[in-house]
Scaffold this motif. Structure first.
Motif, PDB file in Angstrom:
ATOM      1  N   ILE A 109       0.944  -1.047   0.121  1.00 27.96           N
ATOM      2  CA  ILE A 109       0.037  -0.162   0.129  1.00 27.96           C
ATOM      3  C   ILE A 109       0.877   1.190   0.074  1.00 27.96           C
ATOM      4  N   SER A 110       0.290   2.234  -0.265  1.00 22.61           N
ATOM      5  CA  SER A 110       1.361   3.466  -0.310  1.00 22.61           C
ATOM      6  C   SER A 110       0.687   4.770   0.543  1.00 22.61           C
ATOM      7  N   ILE A 111       1.469   5.273   1.177  1.00 21.85           N
ATOM      8  CA  ILE A 111       1.425   6.383   1.970  1.00 21.85           C
ATOM      9  C   ILE A 111       1.594   7.653   1.429  1.00 21.85           C
ATOM     10  N   ILE A 112       0.865   8.577   0.994  1.00 20.80           N
ATOM     11  CA  ILE A 112       1.019   9.796   0.342  1.00 20.80           C
ATOM     12  C   ILE A 112       0.782  11.158   1.515  1.00 20.80           C
ATOM     13  N   GLY A 113       1.779  11.708   1.298  1.00 21.82           N
ATOM     14  CA  GLY A 113       1.699  12.881   2.288  1.00 21.82           C
ATOM     15  C   GLY A 113       2.097  14.324   1.613  1.00 21.82           C
ATOM     16  N   VAL A 114       1.203  15.297   1.738  1.00 21.79           N
ATOM     17  CA  VAL A 114       1.385  16.549   1.294  1.00 21.79           C
ATOM     18  C   VAL A 114       1.386  17.543   2.221  1.00 21.79           C
ATOM     19  N   GLN A 115       2.113  18.664   1.832  1.00 15.71           N
ATOM     20  CA  GLN A 115       2.233  19.903   2.792  1.00 15.71           C
ATOM     21  C   GLN A 115       0.610  20.515   2.691  1.00 15.71           C
ATOM     22  N   ASN A 116       0.733  21.669   3.600  1.00 17.32           N
ATOM     23  CA  ASN A 116      -0.744  22.033   3.708  1.00 17.32           C
ATOM     24  C   ASN A 116      -1.217  22.588   2.471  1.00 17.32           C
ATOM     25  N   TRP A 117      -2.649  22.453   2.253  1.00 19.43           N
ATOM     26  CA  TRP A 117      -3.197  22.740   1.017  1.00 19.43           C
ATOM     27  C   TRP A 117      -4.677  22.984   1.402  1.00 19.43           C
ATOM     28  N   GLY A 118      -5.062  24.311   1.344  1.00 19.70           N
ATOM     29  CA  GLY A 118      -6.502  24.473   2.026  1.00 19.70           C
ATOM     30  C   GLY A 118      -7.100  25.465   0.913  1.00 19.70           C
ATOM     31  N   ALA A 119      -8.467  25.474   0.928  1.00 21.76           N
ATOM     32  CA  ALA A 119      -9.174  26.312   0.158  1.00 21.76           C
ATOM     33  C   ALA A 119      -9.669  27.394   1.338  1.00 21.76           C
ATOM     34  N   ARG A 120     -10.591  28.308   0.952  1.00 24.17           N
ATOM     35  CA  ARG A 120     -11.063  29.476   1.801  1.00 24.17           C
ATOM     36  C   ARG A 120      -9.954  30.304   2.619  1.00 24.17           C
ATOM     37  N   GLY A 121      -8.961  30.489   1.833  1.00 24.80           N
ATOM     38  CA  GLY A 121      -8.013  31.534   2.169  1.00 24.80           C
ATOM     39  C   GLY A 121      -6.803  31.063   2.579  1.00 24.80           C
ATOM     40  N   PHE A 122      -6.790  29.286   3.019  1.00 26.13           N
ATOM     41  CA  PHE A 122      -5.370  29.143   3.778  1.00 26.13           C
ATOM     42  C   PHE A 122      -4.439  28.795   2.653  1.00 26.13           C
ATOM     43  N   ALA A 123      -3.324  28.627   3.213  1.00 22.21           N
ATOM     44  CA  ALA A 123      -1.944  28.309   2.397  1.00 22.21           C
ATOM     45  C   ALA A 123      -2.293  27.000   1.518  1.00 22.21           C
ATOM     46  N   GLN A 124      -1.637  27.401   0.277  1.00 28.18           N
ATOM     47  CA  GLN A 124      -1.534  26.116  -0.330  1.00 28.18           C
ATOM     48  C   GLN A 124      -0.114  25.803  -0.999  1.00 28.18           C
ATOM     49  N   TYR A 125       0.603  25.289   0.125  1.00 22.00           N
ATOM     50  CA  TYR A 125       1.690  24.767  -0.153  1.00 22.00           C
ATOM     51  C   TYR A 125       2.005  23.606  -0.774  1.00 22.00           C
ATOM     52  N   GLY A 126       1.149  22.692  -0.662  1.00 21.13           N
ATOM     53  CA  GLY A 126       1.140  21.164  -1.067  1.00 21.13           C
ATOM     54  C   GLY A 126       1.010  20.975  -2.465  1.00 21.13           C
ATOM     55  N   ASN A 127       1.669  19.763  -3.080  1.00 22.42           N
ATOM     56  CA  ASN A 127       1.737  19.735  -4.454  1.00 22.42           C
ATOM     57  C   ASN A 127       1.256  18.033  -4.518  1.00 22.42           C
ATOM     58  N   LEU A 128       0.055  18.104  -4.578  1.00 21.99           N
ATOM     59  CA  LEU A 128      -0.430  16.698  -4.853  1.00 21.99           C
ATOM     60  C   LEU A 128      -0.031  15.829  -5.911  1.00 21.99           C
ATOM     61  N   ALA A 129       0.149  16.638  -7.046  1.00 20.81           N
ATOM     62  CA  ALA A 129       0.499  16.036  -8.592  1.00 20.81           C
ATOM     63  C   ALA A 129       1.759  15.308  -8.148  1.00 20.81           C
ATOM     64  N   LYS A 130       2.700  16.031  -7.559  1.00 20.08           N
ATOM     65  CA  LYS A 130       4.403  15.546  -7.277  1.00 20.08           C
ATOM     66  C   LYS A 130       4.112  14.348  -6.336  1.00 20.08           C
ATOM     67  N   ALA A 131       3.355  14.300  -5.145  1.00 15.93           N
ATOM     68  CA  ALA A 131       3.462  13.403  -4.032  1.00 15.93           C
ATOM     69  C   ALA A 131       2.724  12.183  -4.884  1.00 15.93           C
ATOM     70  N   HIS A 132       1.604  12.302  -5.771  1.00 13.95           N
ATOM     71  CA  HIS A 132       1.189  11.164  -6.063  1.00 13.95           C
ATOM     72  C   HIS A 132       1.784  10.649  -7.367  1.00 13.95           C
ATOM     73  N   ALA A 133       2.624  11.219  -7.889  1.00 13.94           N
ATOM     74  CA  ALA A 133       3.415  10.723  -8.871  1.00 13.94           C
ATOM     75  C   ALA A 133       4.670   9.853  -8.210  1.00 13.94           C
ATOM     76  N   ALA A 134       4.773  10.331  -6.963  1.00 14.44           N
ATOM     77  CA  ALA A 134       5.899   9.296  -6.161  1.00 14.44           C
ATOM     78  C   ALA A 134       5.613   8.191  -5.736  1.00 14.44           C
ATOM     79  N   ALA A 135       4.165   7.933  -5.565  1.00 13.61           N
ATOM     80  CA  ALA A 135       3.469   6.703  -5.055  1.00 13.61           C
ATOM     81  C   ALA A 135       3.843   5.381  -6.140  1.00 13.61           C
ATOM     82  N   ASP A 136       4.036   4.319  -5.252  1.00 12.79           N
ATOM     83  CA  ASP A 136       4.336   3.138  -6.050  1.00 12.79           C
ATOM     84  C   ASP A 136       3.334   2.547  -6.962  1.00 12.79           C
ATOM     85  N   PRO A 137       3.513   2.746  -8.169  1.00  9.76           N
ATOM     86  CA  PRO A 137       2.596   2.113  -9.098  1.00  9.76           C
ATOM     87  C   PRO A 137       2.102   0.715  -8.901  1.00  9.76           C
TER      88      PRO A 137
END
Length: 415
Positions: A290-318
């Motif tokens: 199983i893969s564990i994916i972790g992103v930096q904070n990414w929030g709507a409603r004015g909160f910081a969007q530091y995370g890069n889900l595309a990058k993290a997802h691409a790093a998961a074991d296919p």
């Protein structure tokens, strides 16, 4: 309602609540002597002014660590909540009184006298004060008991694509520790003991380790390093961990802010936690993954969007057919995560359940639900699941009512 209109509306509502609360108290002593009525009036407004003064002073002089000031702010919140509830029956009664008065005018012959006055009901005043006492007592209880009344929630999740070797896999989630809000070491020590009692295969921490400053967690490092799991502990950052709410122009500028974040990341390592910064890790059992994916904070409603889900997802074991995402803010789910249908489970925190609400088996309510679509507990869309942990710590109001500090234990089942 726009932000420009919200403040005047809120102030008007608070003023009305204060006035109605005073009217309720005055009704109870209306049959007393003039001296008692005068003393009651003076005491009411002196105490009200004192609570407001201390509360505003406490809120405007917050520091990185909770102190006695936080309790003054909590007391003001309890008083506001009480008086907001008091206003409801008394306002309704005034509407009825106004209607009765209007009917008297219509039915009275011209030149008739004004007739007997319609007095405020003593019963309704008492009922309103009793109703107002409920949130007041609850919020006071939340400050002295509820904030560390740790609760273990158990959730069984079934997935058809879960590898057979992970059937019965036990995961534990904590979130929003806000270590800067604790005034002693004992509460987190009790929390860690309770965490270890669960004997989880894996532990996750989904952000907001501190309120603002990396130093806040350092006295708790030895305690949190005591968390035990059979497999590595994984963590991510929350919006507070980046110290965006500090005016760093007064504290050394961007370089000091960057150093604070680096110091916080180092604390994760010192505790033995694997901090995932837009990364993925693979967990293997009997050749299945199983893969564990972790992103930096990414929030709507004015909160910081530091995370890069595309990058993290691409790093998961296919080769891993099952994926778990750690992302602090639940608004990330609707905004991005649902576009990655192979992410089976997202674990989030952030909302705290607003640390106040009604949390019963048949009724779940908190003011935070008007800001967040997913704000506490389990949600599902298709085969994807989201769980929002209401947090282990507290910030702002130094207590919890209804949504108690949470330790979540998940059991994954195949099917």
């Amino acid at each position: 309602m726009s932000r420009k209109l919200f403040l005047p509306f809120f102030l008007a509502l608070v003023a009305a609540a204060e006035w109605y609360a005073f009217q309720a108290v005055r009704t109870l002593v209306q049959a007393s002597s003039p001296g008692v009525r005068r003393t009651t009036t003076i005491l009411y407004w002196v105490v009200t002014a004192l609570v407001w003064g201390l509360g505003i002073w406490a809120v405007s002089n917050r520091r990185e660590h909770v102190s006695y000031k936080a309790y003054f702010g909590g007391l003001l919140l309890a008083v506001i909540a009480a008086k907001m509830l008091i206003i409801i029956p008394l306002l309704l009664e005034d509407v009825v009184r106004l209607g009765r008065w209007a009917l008297q005018l219509v039915g009275r012959p011209a030149g008739a006298g004004a007739g007997p006055a319609i007095s405020r009901s003593e019963f309704l005043s008492k009922a309103a004060l009793v109703a107002g006492a409920v949130p007041f007592v609850a919020l006071i209880w939340g400050m002295f008991k509820g904030r560390t009344d740790y609760t273990v929630k158990r959730v069984v999740l079934r997935f058809p694509n879960l590898p057979a070797s992970f059937d019965g896999f036990k995961m534990l989630q904590i979130s929003d520790l806000h270590t800067g809000s604790f005034q002693s070491l004992d509460p987190l020590r009790r929390a860690v003991a309770l965490i270890n009692e669960q004997a989880a295969d894996m532990v996750f921490m989904t952000g907001d380790l501190v309120n603002n400053y990396a130093a806040e967690v350092e006295e708790h490092i030895d305690t949190l390093a005591g968390i035990r799991a059979k497999l590595p502990i994984y963590s991510v950052l929350g919006n507070h961990d980046y110290s965006d709410y500090v005016d760093w122009t007064q504290e050394g500028g961007q370089a000091a802010k960057d150093a604070n974040l680096a110091r916080l990341k180092n604390s994760h390592a010192r505790m033995g936690w694997n901090l995932l910064l837009d990364e993925a890790r693979t967990v293997e059992r009997n050749g299945e993954k199983i893969s564990i994916i972790g992103v930096q904070n990414w929030g709507a409603r004015g909160f910081a969007q530091y995370g890069n889900l595309a990058k993290a997802h691409a790093a998961a074991d296919p080769a891993a057919p099952f994926k778990i995402l750690l992302s602090h803010d639940p608004s990330h789910w609707d905004a991005q995560v649902v576009n990655y249908p192979d992410i089976d489970l997202m674990l989030a925190g952030h909302t705290h359940g607003m640390q106040f609400g009604i949390n019963l088996s048949f009724l779940k309510w908190s003011p935070v639900q008007y800001a967040y679509k997913q704000w506490a507990g389990l949600y599902q869309r298709g085969r994807q699941h989201l769980y929002v942990n209401t947090g282990l710590g507290f910030i702002g109001y130094p207590g919890r009512v209804g949504f108690l500090p949470e330790i979540t234990v998940f059991e994954l089942r195949r099917g």
